[in-house]
Structure formats: structure tokens, C-alpha cells
Write an enzyme that holds these catalytic residues in place. Structure first.
Site, PDB file in Angstrom:
ATOM      1  N   LYS A 161      -3.990 -46.006  65.301  1.00  0.00           N
ATOM      2  CA  LYS A 161      -4.939 -46.067  66.421  1.00  0.00           C
ATOM      3  C   LYS A 161      -6.319 -46.509  65.936  1.00  0.00           C
ATOM      4  O   LYS A 161      -7.277 -45.744  65.961  1.00  0.00           O
ATOM      5  CB  LYS A 161      -5.006 -44.709  67.131  1.00  0.00           C
ATOM      6  CG  LYS A 161      -3.796 -44.456  68.014  1.00  0.00           C
ATOM      7  CD  LYS A 161      -3.874 -43.163  68.777  1.00  0.00           C
ATOM      8  CE  LYS A 161      -4.749 -43.237  69.985  1.00  0.00           C
ATOM      9  NZ  LYS A 161      -4.176 -44.007  71.092  1.00  0.00           N
TER      10      LYS A 161
HETATM   11  N1  PMP Z   1       0.678 -47.749  72.240  1.00  0.00           N
HETATM   12  C1  PMP Z   1      -0.654 -47.805  72.219  1.00  0.00           C
HETATM   13  C2  PMP Z   1      -1.330 -49.072  71.849  1.00  0.00           C
HETATM   14  C3  PMP Z   1      -1.403 -46.652  72.529  1.00  0.00           C
HETATM   15  O1  PMP Z   1      -2.735 -46.692  72.519  1.00  0.00           O
HETATM   16  C4  PMP Z   1      -0.744 -45.468  72.887  1.00  0.00           C
HETATM   17  C5  PMP Z   1      -1.537 -44.255  73.254  1.00  0.00           C
HETATM   18  N2  PMP Z   1      -1.908 -43.513  72.127  1.00  0.00           N
HETATM   19  C6  PMP Z   1       0.655 -45.453  72.871  1.00  0.00           C
HETATM   20  C7  PMP Z   1       1.330 -46.616  72.542  1.00  0.00           C
HETATM   21  C8  PMP Z   1       1.392 -44.183  73.101  1.00  0.00           C
HETATM   22  O2  PMP Z   1       1.211 -43.343  72.000  1.00  0.00           O
HETATM   23  P1  PMP Z   1       1.195 -41.766  72.134  1.00  0.00           P
HETATM   24  O3  PMP Z   1       2.474 -41.408  72.812  1.00  0.00           O
HETATM   25  O4  PMP Z   1       1.146 -41.247  70.752  1.00  0.00           O
HETATM   26  O5  PMP Z   1       0.011 -41.411  72.947  1.00  0.00           O
END
Ligand code: PMP
Length: 318
Positions: A161
Site C-alpha cells: 500500500k
Molecule cells: N487493492 C487495492 C489497490 C487496495 O487499495 C485495496 C484496499 N486496501 C484492496 C485491493 C483490498 O485490500 P484489503 O482487503 O486488504 O483492504
């Protein structure tokens, strides 16, 4: 009072819980300081029993640690310590409702450094904001396949992230909205489906749940991981992680996006191809129900995914 409702009383900043207005940086820090920043998006849910549960807090903190390692930022706190920081902040802000929690780490004192972000001290912020669930509200989205490709491993690290990665999703999202769609799906450099802006993609086809694998230029999503487990263990349906072609989306029985913010968001059309019968499909509905039971604490089997916020505090002072 009105002012108070707009933001919580406290946030946490470099080792201290501070009043919201006391946590400031100088305006000249804008810009390069956050190019290499990494963050987490975490949710806490009001439990059916009146408790507040943080969903998969440990996994989010572990991903924060991995993100920081990858961008060469030093984490000066242990994960147990950060767990306490977050629980303390939620209690100090007297939070009992569905909430979003955002840790953000970026290189401190980068003024004039631009490219030299190696092993820097990190500034670390944690803030919270109210965010109600949309699970079970009937929310659906239309999607288009974006003309923008998802960043690939040879350009930026998609699996973490890093804030800069999000420009990619913003471009896709704004293109989709201007074209009259709610959201976008980005293909990766190989031309197969990667993910949405800020959410992973899952589809139902031939009675199986199918989702792009973690080497398809996606973020290593914690929700995706949880839903794979729930689909297998609660719904009893097979899950396949593999490359997904664009045209598979056009003929899928069901599609939804998933993520901390997206939770489960059913997608009812892609490039104007109606998905299934154009409503929320049965597998999506069952998965939504199973997921909400876990989040609200009525499903005992996945209790390890929930961190209770108020349990340690005597009932009289909650
Ligand atoms: N892809 C991206 C680019 C994201 O920003 C997110 C949100 N964090 C997700 C997928 C989903 O990830 P998570 O389930 O860990 O929130």
C-alpha cells in the site's frame, strides 16, 4: 459541538496521542514527503453484543511492516505496541460505531532530499474516522474495463500500500466516472484482469469462486484472503486463484469487488454486459451474510480475526 462531530478528538502521531488540532506539519512538507509513503486501511465494526471489533488487525499491521520494509522506511514500534496504540486511540475517541482506521508512514525530514529515501526515520500517524458498513444495503456498481493498465512489478510494487500506487487507481476511477460508470477494472501488463481502484475482484463461474492470483499485479488484500476462507469453509464452494481474462468478466454469473473499504460490492454490469440477471447473485448474497456475521461477532468460528476494543475496560467506564 458541530466541530467535534466532523473529526475525532484525538489522533496518534509519532509516539503520542494528540488532540486533533495539535497534530500539524509545516506546509512546506507537502509534496515529496508522501511520494514514498505507505499506509493501511483497517475497519472496526460494532458487534451485535455492543463490543467494537477490529477486523484482522494483526494482518494489517504485518502488511504495514512489509510495506515499510519494501520502501525502506524504518518501523520503530513493535506490532504489539501498535496494536495497543490503535486500541487506545479508539477508546480515547469513545468509538462504538463502525470506523475506519488509517495508519500512515512516511519519511520524516525529506526537505530537499527528493530521491534519497533510504532507511529514513519514519513519521507515523494513526487516525480514525466513522465509516458505516454498506453490507446488506443493496449497493451495487457498474464497471468498465479501464484504458489504464494496473502498475506492474517492474515499475512499482503493486502488492503493498504505497500511496503513489494510488494515482493509478485514481486515473482509472475518474475515467470510469466521467464515462458514466461507478468503477473500473484494471488489466495488468499481461492484459489479464488485475483489480479495481482500491479493491480486488472476484467472480462466480461454473459454480466456483474465481479471483486473480497474488502474482497478477494485485495488492495482497486481507479481505480477499478472508473471503476465500469463508467461501470454502462456510459456503463450501471451490475457490480458484488464477489469471482471469477480460472476457470472462463479460460472461460471469456473478462479480463483486472486495476490500476493507469495498467490503463486498456487487458489480451488476461490465462494459454494459449484464452480469447474471443484473441483480445481486446468490453466492454474493451468501458471502455477504457470512462476512457480516464474522464482522459483527455472531460467527464464533473466526473469532481470531476480531480484536475486541472495549473488553479490557470495566463496563462502568466504557
Ligand atoms: N487493492 C487495492 C489497490 C487496495 O487499495 C485495496 C484496499 N486496501 C484492496 C485491493 C483490498 O485490500 P484489503 O482487503 O486488504 O483492504
Amino acid at each position: 459541538m458541530a466541530e467535534q462531530r466532523k473529526h475525532p478528538t484525538y489522533l496518534w502521531w509519532n509516539g503520542e496521542r494528540l488532540r486533533w488540532h495539535d497534530a500539524t506539519v509545516h506546509v512546506t512538507e507537502l509534496g515529496w514527503s508522501t511520494v514514498g509513503a505507505v499506509f493501511e486501511g483497517i475497519r472496526a465494526y460494532a458487534g451485535a453484543d455492543g463490543e467494537l471489533y477490529v477486523f484482522r488487525l494483526r494482518e494489517h499491521l504485518e502488511r504495514l511492516e512489509r510495506s515499510m520494509r519494501l520502501v525502506r522506511l524504518r518501523l520503530d514500534y513493535g506490532l504489539d505496541e501498535l496494536t495497543e496504540v490503535i486500541l487506545d486511540l479508539l477508546r480515547a475517541n469513545e468509538i462504538h460505531e463502525d470506523t475506519y482506521i488509517r495508519p500512515l508512514a512516511f519519511a520524516a525530514d525529506t526537505s530537499g532530499k527528493r530521491f534519497a529515501q533510504i532507511g529514513n526515520d519514519a513519521s507515523l500517524l494513526v487516525n480514525t474516522s466513522p465509516l458505516a458498513t454498506h453490507l446488506g444495503t443493496g449497493l451495487t456498481q457498474t464497471a468498465k474495463v479501464s484504458s489504464w493498465r494496473r502498475i506492474s512489478e517492474d515499475v512499482m510494487p503493486p502488492r503493498i500500500k504505497n500511496l503513489s500506487n494510488y494515482r493509478n487507481g485514481q486515473l482509472a476511477s475518474s475515467e470510469a466516472r466521467l464515462d458514466g460508470y461507478d468503477t473500473a477494472f484494471l488489466l495488468n501488463a499481461q492484459g489479464t484482469v488485475a483489480e479495481g481502484p482500491g479493491a480486488c475482484v472476484m467472480m462466480v463461474a461454473n459454480g466456483m469462486l474465481v479471483t486473480p492470483s497474488v502474482t497478477c499485479s494485485i495488492l495482497e488484500s486481507i479481505t480477499r484472503d478472508a473471503l476465500i476462507v469463508l467461501a470454502r469453509e462456510v459456503l463450501g464452494i471451490p475457490v480458484v486463484e488464477r489469471q482471469v481474462d477480460r472476457t470472462e468478466l463479460y460472461v460471469a454469473d456473478e462479480i463483486f469487488t472486495c476490500g476493507t473499504a469495498a467490503e463486498i460490492t456487487p458489480v451488476i454490469s461490465v462494459d454494459k454486459y449484464t452480469v447474471g440477471d443484473g441483480g445481486i447473485g446468490p453466492v454474493t448474497r451468501d458471502l455477504e451474510r457470512a462476512f457480516l456475521d464474522v464482522l459483527r461477532g455472531t460467527e464464533e468460528r473466526f473469532a481470531a480475526w476480531r480484536t475486541p476494543v472495549w473488553a479490557a475496560v470495566p463496563a462502568g467506564v466504557r
